[in-house]
Design an enzyme around this catalytic site. Structure first.
Site, PDB file in Angstrom:
ATOM      1  CG  HIS A 102     -26.232  32.518  -6.434  1.00 15.90           C
ATOM      2  ND1 HIS A 102     -25.699  32.818  -5.197  1.00 15.90           N
ATOM      3  CD2 HIS A 102     -27.577  32.584  -6.284  1.00 15.90           C
ATOM      4  CE1 HIS A 102     -26.682  33.058  -4.344  1.00 15.90           C
ATOM      5  NE2 HIS A 102     -27.824  32.926  -4.973  1.00 15.90           N
TER       6      HIS A 102
ATOM      7  CG  MET B  75     -29.021  32.226  -0.286  1.00 16.51           C
ATOM      8  SD  MET B  75     -27.430  32.188  -1.116  1.00 16.51           S
ATOM      9  CE  MET B  75     -26.596  33.567  -0.328  1.00 16.51           C
TER      10      MET B  75
ATOM     11  CG  MET C  51     -25.055  40.020  -6.550  1.00 16.38           C
ATOM     12  SD  MET C  51     -24.054  40.635  -5.169  1.00 16.38           S
ATOM     13  CE  MET C  51     -23.564  39.068  -4.448  1.00 16.38           C
TER      14      MET C  51
ATOM     15  CG  HIS D 140     -21.040  30.181  -6.442  1.00 15.65           C
ATOM     16  ND1 HIS D 140     -22.196  29.436  -6.516  1.00 15.65           N
ATOM     17  CD2 HIS D 140     -21.373  31.335  -5.822  1.00 15.65           C
ATOM     18  CE1 HIS D 140     -23.195  30.108  -5.942  1.00 15.65           C
ATOM     19  NE2 HIS D 140     -22.717  31.255  -5.517  1.00 15.65           N
TER      20      HIS D 140
ATOM     21  CG  MET E  17     -28.153  36.326  -5.448  1.00 18.64           C
ATOM     22  SD  MET E  17     -26.656  36.627  -4.494  1.00 18.64           S
ATOM     23  CE  MET E  17     -25.432  36.205  -5.731  1.00 18.64           C
TER      24      MET E  17
ATOM     25  CG  ASP F 102     -23.609  30.980  -1.746  1.00 12.90           C
ATOM     26  OD1 ASP F 102     -24.191  31.436  -2.749  1.00 12.90           O
ATOM     27  OD2 ASP F 102     -22.503  31.385  -1.345  1.00 12.90           O
TER      28      ASP F 102
ATOM     29  CG  ASP G  99     -22.010  34.943  -5.795  1.00 11.04           C
ATOM     30  OD1 ASP G  99     -20.966  34.818  -5.133  1.00 11.04           O
ATOM     31  OD2 ASP G  99     -22.978  34.163  -5.701  1.00 11.04           O
TER      32      ASP G  99
ATOM     33  CB  SER H 156     -18.162  32.642  -4.427  1.00 13.85           C
ATOM     34  OG  SER H 156     -18.522  33.991  -4.706  1.00 13.85           O
TER      35      SER H 156
HETATM   36  C1  DX5 Z   1     -23.538  36.167  -1.375  1.00 18.16           C
HETATM   37  C2  DX5 Z   1     -23.073  35.170  -2.445  1.00 18.16           C
HETATM   38  C3  DX5 Z   1     -22.070  34.179  -1.883  1.00 18.16           C
HETATM   39  C4  DX5 Z   1     -20.794  34.852  -1.349  1.00 18.16           C
HETATM   40  C5  DX5 Z   1     -19.951  33.835  -0.604  1.00 18.16           C
HETATM   41  O1  DX5 Z   1     -24.679  36.844  -1.837  1.00 18.16           O
HETATM   42  O2  DX5 Z   1     -24.166  34.440  -2.950  1.00 18.16           O
HETATM   43  O3  DX5 Z   1     -21.720  33.241  -2.917  1.00 18.16           O
HETATM   44  O4  DX5 Z   1     -20.050  35.371  -2.447  1.00 18.16           O
HETATM   45  O5  DX5 Z   1     -18.854  34.539  -0.052  1.00 18.16           O
HETATM   46  P1  DX5 Z   1     -18.322  34.104   1.413  1.00 18.16           P
HETATM   47  O6  DX5 Z   1     -17.894  32.644   1.274  1.00 18.16           O
HETATM   48  O7  DX5 Z   1     -17.167  35.028   1.673  1.00 18.16           O
HETATM   49  O8  DX5 Z   1     -19.469  34.262   2.361  1.00 18.16           O
HETATM   50 ZN    ZN Z   2     -23.616  32.786  -4.318  1.00 23.37          ZN
END
Ligand code: DX5
Ligand code: ZN
Length: 220
Positions: free
Chosen positions: A67, A138, A38, A34, A69, A176, A36, A9
Site C-alpha cells: 500500500h 480507506m 509511508m 499488507h 502512501m 483498510d 504500509d 497490516s
Molecule cells: C493506515 C494504513 C492501515 C493501518 C491499519 O494508513 O493504511 O493499513 O495500518 O491499521 P488498523 O487496522 O489498526 O487501523
Molecule cells: Zn494500508
C-alpha cells in the site's frame, strides 16, 4: 476474484521480531500480508521502503499487498516490484497520471490497486476502474494504525461495489483501517472482500493466531 481474504497490516507489528510476527500471522491463517509504505509527505508519518518488503518476501510465501502512501509513486514502482510485491496500490490523490501509473504496475507484472482517501469521491475511480485489479477504500485517514473506523465508509463500500459490478465485476474491494471483530461482518456485507486488519491482530492481549481466529469467526 472475490474470495474473502484477511490481510494483516504489519504497521503495528513488533518490528524487533518482524519475521516471527509474520510467521505467526501465516500460521494464524492470514491470506495476504499488507505492507504500509509511508513517505512523510503524502501522509504525516514515515514507515519503511523496499528493503523491508524484500525482508518480508524472504520470510513468507503469502502474497505481499503493498500500500503505497507516497507522493508520485511511479518513481518507486520498479523498486517495490523487484523487492517482491505482488500487488501495488497507489493513491488516486497522489498520482497526476493515474492511467499511466496503473499501466506501469501491470507492465511490471504486479496486480494494480487504486486507493481512495475518506474524503475522495467514488467517482474519482470511474475512469480507471476497468484497468485495475482492486480498489482500496480507506476507512481511516491514512498514516497510522489503531484509529477509529469512519462509519460513512460502509455506505461508500456499497457504492464502490455497485460501480465495480457495473464496470469490473471481478475487481477486488479492499477496506483498510479500524477493522475489528465488532465491524468485520458489516464491511463484508457492504461488499469488501479483502480485509486489512492491523491493531486488531498485532497489539491486542491475545496471540496473533487467537486474534486472527476471532476475526475469522466474527466475519461469518
Ligand atoms: C493506515 C494504513 C492501515 C493501518 C491499519 O494508513 O493504511 O493499513 O495500518 O491499521 P488498523 O487496522 O489498526 O487501523
Ligand atoms: Zn494500508
Amino acid at each position: 476474484s472475490r474470495p474473502i481474504q484477511i490481510a494483516p497490516s504489519i504497521l503495528t507489528a513488533d518490528f524487533g521480531h518482524l519475521a516471527d510476527q509474520i510467521r505467526q500471522a501465516e500460521e494464524g491463517g492470514a491470506d495476504v500480508i499488507h505492507l504500509d509504505v509511508m513517505d512523510g509527505i503524502f501522509v504525516p508519518n514515515i514507515s519503511f521502503g523496499p528493503l523491508v518488503v524484500r525482508a518480508v518476501r524472504e520470510v513468507t510465501r503469502l502474497p505481499l499487498d503493498v500500500h503505497l502512501m507516497i507522493q508520485d509513486p511511479e518513481r518507486y514502482l520498479a523498486a517495490f516490484a523487484e523487492a517482491g510485491a505482488d500487488n501495488l496500490t497507489v493513491h488516486v490523490e497522489a498520482c497526476t497520471h493515474l492511467h499511466r501509473t496503473v499501466q506501469q504496475i501491470t507492465e511490471l507484472g504486479c496486480r494494480a490497486g487504486v486507493a481512495l482517501n475518506p474524503a475522495t469521491s467514488v467517482e474519482a475511480v470511474r475512469e480507471i476502474l476497468p484497468f485495475v485489479d482492486m480498489i482500496l477504500v480507506m476507512s481511516v485517514n491514512p498514516g497510522f494504525g489503531a484509529q477509529r473506523f469512519i462509519e460513512t465508509s460502509m455506505n461508500k463500500l456499497q457504492r464502490v461495489r455497485r460501480l465495480q459490478e457495473e464496470l469490473n465485476p471481478l475487481c477486488a474491494l479492499e477496506v483498510d483501517g479500524g477493522i475489528g471483530t465488532h465491524n468485520i461482518a458489516d464491511v463484508i456485507r457492504s461488499g469488501a472482500n479483502v480485509i486489512v486488519v492491523g491493531s486488531s491482530v498485532f497489539n491486542q492481549e491475545g496471540s496473533i493466531q487467537e486474534n486472527l481466529a476471532a476475526l475469522r469467526q466474527a466475519s461469518r
